[in-house]
Design an enzyme around this catalytic site. Structure first.
Site, PDB file in Angstrom:
ATOM      1  N   GLU A  83       0.814  -1.222   0.000  1.00  0.00           N
ATOM      2  CA  GLU A  83       0.000   0.000   0.000  1.00  0.00           C
ATOM      3  C   GLU A  83       0.845   1.269   0.000  1.00  0.00           C
ATOM      4  OE1 GLU A  83      -2.647  -2.800   2.593  1.00  0.00           O
ATOM      5  OE2 GLU A  83      -0.585  -2.144   2.764  1.00  0.00           O
ATOM      6  N   GLU A 122       4.069  -8.336   8.957  1.00  0.00           N
ATOM      7  CA  GLU A 122       2.710  -7.881   9.233  1.00  0.00           C
ATOM      8  C   GLU A 122       1.947  -8.910  10.063  1.00  0.00           C
ATOM      9  OE1 GLU A 122      -1.192  -6.402   6.627  1.00  0.00           O
ATOM     10  OE2 GLU A 122       0.356  -7.674   5.697  1.00  0.00           O
TER      11      GLU A 122
END
Length: 802
Positions: free
Chosen positions: A384, A680
């Site tokens: 992102e 993550e």
């Protein structure tokens, strides 16, 4: 006492200077004709000529809708990258000042600007939407002399043309055809092909009020990483391993004979065949669930000229590996270099201890910080690359123990305030293409205002206050802080979750402060909970906790600013939310209505529990950890607070076991699996090598703060006064863990260097403290003795039993 006022807002004098310098400049855009699809748009050249005296002082003021790079007489100007950076462009567009004096020649000078889409109209975010801030790139620039006299400024006399950069996108990558490059473009000796520029008539573009001076360190190339290994998994393909996950690009100095077409695919993992895989980095369209390309693909076609170099400065990638396809026989890629690109933040904090695994963990966390501070605090440097509010909220305090993130964070907070909606809610990402209102994208709009994410409006400026003590920065963010808490408290007071309303038709009095409606991500990415965002889920136990926390911070901020009446109002909200949380979720025996490790962590970290129940709550948290085979089960929001919650309540040994556990889920398990940055997800790389999610997210790296604050023992007051913030008052309370015989933390504070270090010397615990002038330290030794220090000292006590 009233709130302090500043003579000028931060950067105001610089803002006036850049506006004056650009007063005669017009916004211009290259002549594009038919605009290429997103991700496939070329970079354009914009050029002018101006007369000057050689050696005469000259400065360029410039900004862009897109990314710009400047050349004067064929020489690149300055060392900044990705200018003008990423900001809430509609409200805040930064203008850079570049000195040209040493490059100016007597007579005619040729100024060329390379202009590409960048964040302004390039593909961006999880769904990789383009044209977020506009549909045309643009340039605003002026060259001024010693007394500010204009030498040239952007206007209709400038010319433009396509460049040799055939596509340039921050997400998709950059393609360059060096056969098309004419060096004369940059020196004015070419044979034409230039077309008139387009002068913008957009009222928004010409608004000078949004032009501001830079307020944080620029993005630069800060380090170069050499090749760590090469493999050739198939004919024509070379996979380069740099041994470190980085943010930046690859520089190639050997491009092969003319016409050689190399394709570079960047990634964090390899598949079983030894090729770069980016499948785990592919996002999807929320409406159709269609997988989107991962991007991160560069291309270069060689012209065969001696000294050719490929360095794609109009894109960035998150990668450890690069797969180069189209490699001809004999081409040597051992000279490839990974160029690390980041905001040029000073390294201000160091940690070391006797356990090399923890030293390595600290540096792996630091690498994730570095890779995700490129113009703004991002969630990841590959998928992102967005300024997710929740990520910086959970990590900013840890970041401040490693680097000077004050100006960097305050720059981002100004964008947060600019993008705050009229009702006070905060978008999930900042800067936000939708600006300060709904974007029309259903999920994006629904997720705005999620607890733990929107709370960045209060928590980030407060953590900066604790670490740096800048009153002006705190005062500047106070309005946004108040509006966020007002929004959250308003949601609590005006809405009830349907399930609660059905079970209890008449609301209890405490429900005025119970925030149990709206979309919330919740704890997010707990090891045993698949990510499934759902606005119908009751996340009241999380949201109400954050309402209490942010209201308490806002009350404390008001007190620091001398706004006692305002402080009383927010203190009432904080206490009301705490009472509501206790009434709904805390049982008389210290257990919670929803039994998750993360909820117990928040209960302790946010002071939600009455004093008499704190130990039972902590003991129940420890019991849940034991029941999980002494493994953590926290996710995105609570992980960084887990170990302090245990250590502060008699369970330091358990905190130490969690810190040094291996396997999944654990921090050292990531390192065992080869991580060079934080993952993550706890299961980011499976035992068979399959990757899941981003392998470069700093949120779980918030554990590194525990190394400084508890293992070493360097702690800041939770709610410091103006006389205490910024390391003017500290507490030193080391928490020696079994098997560790020494630990130290050094911080470069506003008052000077500060060091806390301890070692176990046989039967003796030795603590060395070196304080800057003006700092007061309250010391708690492991044997229970306390003292107060104002200068350098060495203290000893019996070593704790291991």
């Amino acid at each position: 006492m009233t709130a302090p006022t500043l003579a000028t807002a931060p950067g105001e004098l610089g803002d006036l200077r850049v506006r004056e310098a650009l007063a005669t400049a017009l916004w211009i855009s290259p002549e594009e004709g038919a605009v290429a699809p997103p991700g496939q748009r070329p970079a354009y050249l914009v050029r002018c000529r101006f007369d000057a005296a050689g050696g005469a002082p000259a400065w360029l003021y410039a900004t862009a809708h897109g990314i710009y790079e400047v050349f004067l007489n064929g020489v690149r100007v300055g060392d900044q990258e990705l200018t003008p950076g990423f900001s809430a462009y509609r409200r805040r567009l930064e203008v850079q000042r570049h000195e040209l004096t040493d490059l100016v020649e007597s007579g005619v000078n040729t100024l060329v600007v390379v202009l590409s889409d960048g964040w302004f109209r390039g593909r961006h975010g999880f769904e990789r939407r383009a044209d977020g801030f506009g549909t045309r790139t643009g340039l605003l620039a002026a060259v001024v002399g010693e007394d500010g006299e204009p030498l040239t400024a952007t206007d209709a006399t400038w010319r433009s043309r396509p460049s040799h950069i055939t596509r340039a996108d921050l997400m998709d990558g950059q393609a360059v055809d060096l056969r098309a490059l004419d060096p004369g473009w940059f020196t004015g000796t070419d044979d034409g092909g230039w077309r008139p520029v387009v002068v913008s008539a957009d009222a928004g573009a010409v608004d000078p009020g949004r032009l501001v001076a830079p307020s944080a360190p620029p993005v630069r190339r800060v380090e170069e990483v050499p090749v760590d290994g090469l493999s050739r998994p198939r004919p024509g393909t070379v996979v380069v391993d740099f041994g470190q996950n980085v943010n930046g690009w690859v520089r190639l100095v050997d491009l092969g004979p003319a016409g050689t077409h190399l394709t570079l695919t960047h990634g964090e993992a390899l598949d079983p065949a030894g090729l770069v895989t980016t499948h785990h980095l592919r996002a999807f369209d929320f409406a159709s669930h269609e997988l989107l390309p991962a991007g991160q693909v560069d291309e270069v076609v060689s012209a065969g000229r001696p000294g050719e170099v490929f360095e794609p400065r109009h894109t960035t990638h998150g990668f450890r590996y690069v797969q180069v396809d189209g490699v001809p026989e004999g081409l040597d890629l051992s000279g490839a270099t990974a160029v690390v690109v980041q905001s040029d933040l000073a390294r201000t904090g160091e940690f070391t201890c006797s356990d090399e695994r923890l030293n390595r963990l600290h540096e792996v966390v630091r690498w994730s910080l570095r890779d995700n501070t490129c113009a703004l605090p991002t969630d990841c440097p590959q998928r992102e690359r967005s300024g997710f509010t929740g990520d910086w909220q959970v990590f900013v305090a840890t970041a401040a123990l490693m680097a000077d993130v004050d100006a960097f964070s305050r720059r981002w907070l100004r964008d947060l305030a600019a993008d705050q909606w009229a009702d006070g809610r905060i978008p999930t990402i900042v800067p936000n293409p939708g600006g300060d209102r709904p974007s029309g994208v259903a999920f994006e709009d629904a997720s705005a205002g999620s607890a733990g994410w929107g709370d960045a409006a209060a928590i980030v400026p407060w953590e900066l206050w604790r670490a740096y003590g800048d009153l002006g920065g705190l005062a500047g963010q106070f309005p946004a802080m108040r509006r966020w808490v007002d929004y959250a408290a308003g949601c609590a007071a005006s809405r009830r979750h349907p399930d609660r309303a059905a079970a209890r038709p008449v609301p209890a009095a405490h429900e005025r402060y119970l925030w149990d409606t709206g979309f919330h991500f919740g704890e997010w990415l707990e090891p045993d909970v698949p990510p499934a965002p759902d606005a119908s889920v009751d996340h009241g136990i999380v949201a109400t906790a954050y309402l209490h926390r942010s209201a308490a911070i806002t009350a404390a901020t008001a007190r620091v600013l001398g706004e006692e009446a305002v402080a009383a109002g927010y203190q009432q909200i904080a206490e009301g939310a705490r009472d509501a949380w206790q009434a709904e979720y805390l049982l008389p025996d210290g257990t919670l209505a929803e039994e998750r490790q993360a909820h117990y962590v928040r209960a302790l970290a946010f002071d939600l529990v009455p004093e008499g129940l704190r130990q039972p709550v902590a003991d129940r948290l420890a019991a849940l950890v034991h029941a999980n085979d002494d493994r953590l089960n926290t996710g995105f929001l609570a992980t960084g607070m887990l170990l302090p919650a245990l250590a502060d309540h008699g369970h330091a040994d358990l905190a130490g076991r969690l810190l040094t556990r291996t396997g999944q889920p654990s921090w050292l398990g990531m390192l065992e699996a080869g991580a060079t940055t934080m993952w993550e997800r706890w299961d980011g790389v499976a035992p068979d090598g399959t990757a899941t999610g981003s392998l470069n997210h700093y949120s779980k790296g918030a554990v590194a703060s525990f190394l400084h604050t508890h293992l070493v023992g360097l702690r800041l007051p939770e709610f410091p006064t103006a006389a205490e913030a910024g390391y003017r008052r500290i507490r030193i309370a080391p928490t020696p863990l079994p098997g560790i015989t020494s630990a130290s933390s050094t911080q470069q504070t506003a008052s000077g260097p500060l060091t806390v270090a301890w070692r176990i010397d046989g039967p003796t615990f030795v603590l060395d403290v070196d304080l800057p002038v003006g700092t007061i330290a309250d010391v708690d030794l492991p044997d229970g003795r306390t003292c107060r220090l104002r200068q350098r000292a060495q203290l000893t006590c019996p070593a704790p039993r291991s």
